[in-house]
Design a protein around this motif. Structure first.
Motif, PDB file in Angstrom:
ATOM      1  N   ARG A  81       0.851  -1.181   0.000  1.00 51.24           N
ATOM      2  CA  ARG A  81       0.000   0.000   0.000  1.00 51.24           C
ATOM      3  C   ARG A  81       0.894   1.240   0.000  1.00 51.24           C
ATOM      4  O   ARG A  81       2.011   1.214   0.510  1.00 51.24           O
ATOM      5  N   SER A  88       0.296   0.912  -9.097  1.00 49.05           N
ATOM      6  CA  SER A  88      -0.988   0.205  -9.003  1.00 49.05           C
ATOM      7  C   SER A  88      -1.398  -0.051  -7.560  1.00 49.05           C
ATOM      8  O   SER A  88      -2.561  -0.394  -7.298  1.00 49.05           O
ATOM      9  N   PRO A 101      -2.869   0.285  -3.956  1.00 45.53           N
ATOM     10  CA  PRO A 101      -3.889   1.163  -3.378  1.00 45.53           C
ATOM     11  C   PRO A 101      -3.234   2.337  -2.672  1.00 45.53           C
ATOM     12  O   PRO A 101      -2.293   2.162  -1.892  1.00 45.53           O
ATOM     13  N   ARG A 122      -5.527   9.478 -11.040  1.00 43.30           N
ATOM     14  CA  ARG A 122      -5.450   8.061 -10.730  1.00 43.30           C
ATOM     15  C   ARG A 122      -6.814   7.388 -10.913  1.00 43.30           C
ATOM     16  O   ARG A 122      -6.892   6.272 -11.429  1.00 43.30           O
ATOM     17  N   GLU A 123      -7.853   8.063 -10.475  1.00 43.47           N
ATOM     18  CA  GLU A 123      -9.194   7.482 -10.620  1.00 43.47           C
ATOM     19  C   GLU A 123      -9.561   7.323 -12.098  1.00 43.47           C
ATOM     20  O   GLU A 123     -10.202   6.337 -12.485  1.00 43.47           O
ATOM     21  N   PRO A 150      -6.917   2.262  -7.574  1.00 38.42           N
ATOM     22  CA  PRO A 150      -7.556   2.461  -6.263  1.00 38.42           C
ATOM     23  C   PRO A 150      -6.920   3.621  -5.505  1.00 38.42           C
ATOM     24  O   PRO A 150      -5.717   3.610  -5.218  1.00 38.42           O
ATOM     25  N   THR A 151      -7.736   4.626  -5.191  1.00 35.39           N
ATOM     26  CA  THR A 151      -7.234   5.863  -4.595  1.00 35.39           C
ATOM     27  C   THR A 151      -8.255   6.412  -3.614  1.00 35.39           C
ATOM     28  O   THR A 151      -9.462   6.413  -3.891  1.00 35.39           O
ATOM     29  N   ARG A 152      -7.767   6.864  -2.461  1.00 30.00           N
ATOM     30  CA  ARG A 152      -8.628   7.558  -1.498  1.00 30.00           C
ATOM     31  C   ARG A 152      -7.968   8.884  -1.142  1.00 30.00           C
ATOM     32  O   ARG A 152      -6.799   8.923  -0.772  1.00 30.00           O
ATOM     33  N   HIS A 211      -5.507   1.872   6.375  1.00 33.79           N
ATOM     34  CA  HIS A 211      -4.950   1.651   5.035  1.00 33.79           C
ATOM     35  C   HIS A 211      -3.836   0.613   5.034  1.00 33.79           C
ATOM     36  O   HIS A 211      -3.806  -0.264   4.163  1.00 33.79           O
TER      37      HIS A 211
END
Length: 277
Positions: free
Chosen positions: A166, A212, A214, A238-239, A244-246, A275
């Protein structure tokens, strides 16, 4: 303006003063002593910052098997693995059962520029992943967490290293060509060894191949050093790539918000634990 009057500080310089004040202030937490100190992660390559890490291992009864490589900030010019925000995150993570390897890397004027800094952090990741096995940790759950300039380095490394579990980037600089004021005039040409702004853009973290893994992006809405807009644009990019992105932007939080007791610091730690834990 008379000779006795002074120009007001620009927003970026105010942000720098604020960030330094927070870093140099007293600890707002109970520190945890490293399990191992001054551990070399590679042979020394010339002059400059020594290639050392500090290792923090959790109590065996709390250990989750997860671990992080923690990368400090400081504008690629200053900073160390023992900066207050690094010690704060190490203490919070290890108390929650996540092992930490805090790394030093070569800085501008102290042994290198971008290539050397990225190489050090990448080498430290490999070192820590190998060490994870002997430490009873899961080598498949080694994440990278970076702060400010360290967030940029963390993203560069994750883009090259598929083994990163991560990625978490906190108040990071992702568009070096978009920095303003003194920092924007000084840091990119030193870091990239060129004054070509097109090169700054092409080699900035937001422009390189995106990892790639997260990815968690944490930023403050009142960051006067690096605008939260950079994090928002990176998240959108990224989205759009389906990665996968927050993104979490903390209202009113400044640059380097882990350096002081605040709601952003507390909530940021919890986001990190969810995370990488």
């Amino acid at each position: 303006m008379t000779q006795h009057e002074s120009q007001p500080l620009s927003a970026d310089m105010l942000g720098l003063v604020e960030a330094l004040r927070l870093v140099w202030g007293p600890d707002h937490f109970t520190p945890v002593a490293p399990t191992e100190e001054h551990v070399p992660f590679r042979s020394r390559a010339g002059a400059g910052v020594r290639p050392l890490v500090d290792v923090y291992l959790p109590d065996a009864t709390r250990a989750t098997g997860a671990s992080v490589l923690l990368v400090h900030g400081g504008g690629f010019v200053i900073g160390s693995r023992r900066m207050k925000p690094m010690r704060y995150l190490a203490a919070e993570l290890v108390r929650a059962g996540v092992a930490v390897c805090a790394v030093d890397y070569r800085l501008i004027f102290r042994g290198g520029r971008l290539e050397e800094a990225v190489d050090d952090v990448h080498t430290a990741f490999g070192f820590w992943r190998e060490r994870a096995v002997s430490a009873g940790l899961d080598p498949q759950r080694v994440s990278v967490v970076g702060l400010s300039a360290g967030a940029a380095l963390a993203l560069y490394v994750a883009s090259r290293e598929p083994a990163v579990h991560r990625l978490a980037c906190c108040f990071g600089v992702y568009e070096l060509d978009a920095l303003h004021g003194v920092l924007g005039r000084v840091i990119p040409p030193l870091l990239f060894r060129t004054r070509d702004r097109r090169d700054w853009h092409a080699r900035s973290p937001s422009s390189v191949a995106q990892p790639s893994a997260p990815t968690l992006l944490l930023h403050g809405s009142h960051d006067r050093l690096v605008s939260h807009v950079q994090a928002e644009r990176l998240a959108a990019h990224r989205e759009a790539l389906g990665l996968p992105t927050r993104l979490v932007v903390y209202p009113g939080a400044p640059h380097g918000f882990f350096s002081t007791a605040s709601r952003a610091a507390e909530e940021g730690v919890q986001e990190l634990l969810r995370h990488v834990g």
